[in-house]
Design a protein around this motif. Structure first.
Motif, PDB file in Angstrom:
ATOM      1  N   ALA A 138       0.837  -1.194   0.000  1.00 32.78           N
ATOM      2  CA  ALA A 138       0.000   0.000   0.000  1.00 32.78           C
ATOM      3  C   ALA A 138       0.872   1.244   0.000  1.00 32.78           C
ATOM      4  O   ALA A 138       1.930   1.264   0.631  1.00 32.78           O
ATOM      5  N   LEU A 139       0.428   2.260  -0.735  1.00 29.54           N
ATOM      6  CA  LEU A 139       1.061   3.576  -0.668  1.00 29.54           C
ATOM      7  C   LEU A 139       0.233   4.454   0.265  1.00 29.54           C
ATOM      8  O   LEU A 139      -0.989   4.544   0.116  1.00 29.54           O
ATOM      9  N   LEU A 140       0.888   5.100   1.200  1.00 27.04           N
ATOM     10  CA  LEU A 140       0.199   5.879   2.224  1.00 27.04           C
ATOM     11  C   LEU A 140       0.434   7.366   2.020  1.00 27.04           C
ATOM     12  O   LEU A 140       1.541   7.776   1.645  1.00 27.04           O
ATOM     13  N   GLY A 141      -0.604   8.151   2.285  1.00 27.19           N
ATOM     14  CA  GLY A 141      -0.400   9.590   2.359  1.00 27.19           C
ATOM     15  C   GLY A 141       0.463   9.923   3.563  1.00 27.19           C
ATOM     16  O   GLY A 141       0.426   9.237   4.592  1.00 27.19           O
ATOM     17  N   ALA A 142       1.245  10.987   3.447  1.00 30.75           N
ATOM     18  CA  ALA A 142       2.148  11.355   4.548  1.00 30.75           C
ATOM     19  C   ALA A 142       1.374  11.629   5.833  1.00 30.75           C
ATOM     20  O   ALA A 142       1.847  11.299   6.928  1.00 30.75           O
ATOM     21  N   GLY A 143       0.182  12.203   5.709  1.00 29.28           N
ATOM     22  CA  GLY A 143      -0.632  12.470   6.889  1.00 29.28           C
ATOM     23  C   GLY A 143      -1.134  11.203   7.553  1.00 29.28           C
ATOM     24  O   GLY A 143      -1.203  11.107   8.787  1.00 29.28           O
ATOM     25  N   VAL A 144      -1.495  10.200   6.737  1.00 28.96           N
ATOM     26  CA  VAL A 144      -1.950   8.918   7.280  1.00 28.96           C
ATOM     27  C   VAL A 144      -0.806   8.222   8.014  1.00 28.96           C
ATOM     28  O   VAL A 144      -0.984   7.694   9.126  1.00 28.96           O
ATOM     29  N   ILE A 169      -5.028   6.142   0.873  1.00 28.65           N
ATOM     30  CA  ILE A 169      -4.029   5.096   0.677  1.00 28.65           C
ATOM     31  C   ILE A 169      -4.335   4.422  -0.660  1.00 28.65           C
ATOM     32  O   ILE A 169      -5.500   4.292  -1.049  1.00 28.65           O
ATOM     33  N   PHE A 170      -3.293   4.042  -1.387  1.00 33.38           N
ATOM     34  CA  PHE A 170      -3.439   3.386  -2.683  1.00 33.38           C
ATOM     35  C   PHE A 170      -3.061   1.914  -2.540  1.00 33.38           C
ATOM     36  O   PHE A 170      -2.020   1.586  -1.942  1.00 33.38           O
ATOM     37  N   VAL A 171      -3.896   1.038  -3.096  1.00 32.52           N
ATOM     38  CA  VAL A 171      -3.673  -0.408  -3.008  1.00 32.52           C
ATOM     39  C   VAL A 171      -3.905  -1.029  -4.387  1.00 32.52           C
ATOM     40  O   VAL A 171      -4.503  -0.385  -5.259  1.00 32.52           O
ATOM     41  N   PRO A 172      -3.447  -2.268  -4.609  1.00 34.55           N
ATOM     42  CA  PRO A 172      -3.743  -2.940  -5.883  1.00 34.55           C
ATOM     43  C   PRO A 172      -5.243  -3.132  -6.085  1.00 34.55           C
ATOM     44  O   PRO A 172      -6.013  -3.272  -5.125  1.00 34.55           O
ATOM     45  N   LEU A 173      -5.669  -3.137  -7.340  1.00 35.27           N
ATOM     46  CA  LEU A 173      -7.092  -3.255  -7.664  1.00 35.27           C
ATOM     47  C   LEU A 173      -7.679  -4.553  -7.111  1.00 35.27           C
ATOM     48  O   LEU A 173      -8.783  -4.556  -6.551  1.00 35.27           O
TER      49      LEU A 173
END
Length: 409
Positions: free
Chosen positions: A146-152, A210-214
């Motif tokens: 997962a890619l996380l936002g800096a705030g998260v 947050i970005f995750v695989p589909l």
């Protein structure tokens, strides 16, 4: 030869003007110059903010986004994707599933916006350039990340690639009942994923996404073949608006196709509305500053009564007398306006080139105030000055034209 302009110029440059008239004229020019300079600077800052917003969201926004007019998701199959891909100008189509989910890490938790993206997402987005820690890839060696936002990441104090304590994402199960079960094991779908990277785009995104695989999002949310949106990259040789219109005709009224500005229409509209009100406010300030032109012209008319009477006796028309004082007011305003324009453009150029004025915040996404000059702002400022100048000059000019020859010779 333009007689009214010649006489107006002689009045403006005359050294025999009464001292008080000269002082008021100079005050008028200074007021117009300062107002014009401030208007150009403030409008340029708003233009810079608008471009900054577009640039920030451009790292993650697609050229076009397709979503359903009604409902949160819509079915997608290979035939549907092929129809869209066949449209001239469509270079890439990315499938997206986006919804709220509960993110847990150790004993901390928060609700986040989870965005599941197909593998080709990074071929159309520049988000990999916004990665400040870790790796931008969502799948590595068969492992989901997962890619996380800096705030998260900051909120939950998340460590990257922590295999002993992975992230846990929970989503309510659709049981068809109004009341959710109080047993977490039956009330939520749950999946674990490792944190692979941290991005820094814009505060609203950084603090919630947050970005995750589909496939991960599909399995957690039980979406099957349904997607919340499709993101389209337009080829370099095609216009975005042309491709948008083609897709709208292809997909029909059940789908909406939005370009980058339309995806953030509320924010950009708010900036434009603020810019409009700032323009109106500074136009009123210019009007107030230009009232000195009215007083200086009124006093000049009184001072030049004998000159006007002589001109009338020599055959000067009412229109010629009126134009003399209108042009006198125009010259005063023009000198101030040109001075203000030069100063305003010069200050904006210095800010663009040397970044003299900083934002003054450690968390700001840019070091200095963004500035972007536009020719239309200069044109509108010039038109405003013309309207204001005519408005404040016409009454003294009419008074001069109505002077009686016999009473002033």
């Amino acid at each position: 030869m333009n007689v009214p302009l010649l006489i107006a110029r002689r009045y403006f440059f005359s050294k025999k003007k009464r001292n008080i008239i000269s002082i008021i004229s100079n005050i008028s020019m200074v007021g117009v110059a300062v107002g014009t300079m401030a208007l150009i600077i403030v409008l340029s800052v708003f233009n810079g903010l608008e471009d900054l917003v577009r640039g920030l969201y451009g790292k993650s926004d697609p050229d076009l986004m397709i979503s359903a007019v009604q409902g949160k998701s819509f079915p997608v199959d290979s035939a549907f994707i092929d129809r869209i891909t066949a449209v001239p100008g469509v270079a890439l189509v990315t499938q997206v599933i986006e919804d709220n989910a509960l993110l847990q890490y150790h004993d901390r938790q928060m609700v986040v916006k989870m965005k599941g993206m197909s593998e080709n997402y990074f071929a159309q987005s520049n988000i990999d350039s916004a990665i400040v820690e870790g790796d931008h890839r969502l799948v590595r060696d068969g492992q989901d990340y997962a890619l996380l936002g800096a705030g998260v990441q900051h909120e939950l104090s998340i460590a990257l690639d922590n295999r002993l304590s992975p992230l846990r994402l929970l989503y309510p199960r659709n049981t068809g009942k109004k009341l959710l079960s109080m047993n977490p094991e039956t009330a939520f779908n749950e999946q674990a994923i490792l944190a692979g990277g941290v991005f820094l785009i814009e505060q609203r995104i950084d603090d919630s996404y947050i970005f995750v695989p589909l496939e991960f999002a599909r399995d957690l949310l039980l979406y099957g073949n349904r997607r919340t949106s499709l993101e389209v990259r337009v080829g370099d040789q095609h216009y975005v608006d042309d491709v948008k219109e083609e897709l709208r005709q292809l997909l029909g009224p059940k789908f909406q196709v939005l370009n980058s500005d339309e995806q953030h229409v509320s924010l950009l509209k708010a900036i434009k509305v603020e810019k409009m009100f700032v323009f109106i406010t500074f136009a009123f300030i210019l009007l107030i500053a230009s009232l000195n032109i009215f007083f200086s012209l009124s006093m000049l008319v009184i001072d030049k009564k004998k000159d006007v009477a002589i001109l009338r006796a020599m055959g000067a028309t009412t229109q010629l007398i009126r134009n003399i004082f209108l042009l006198e007011g125009a010259i005063v305003a023009m000198v101030g306006a040109i001075t203000g324009l030069v100063l305003g453009v010069g200050i904006c150029w210095l800010q663009q080139t040397f970044h003299l004025v900083s934002m003054g915040m450690a968390t700001a996404v840019v070091d200095s105030y963004p500035v972007q000059m536009q020719a239309m702002d200069i044109v509108l400022t010039g038109l405003a000055i013309i309207v204001i100048t005519v408005s404040v000059s016409i009454r003294p000019a009419l008074n001069a034209a109505r002077l009686d020859v016999r009473d002033n010779l």
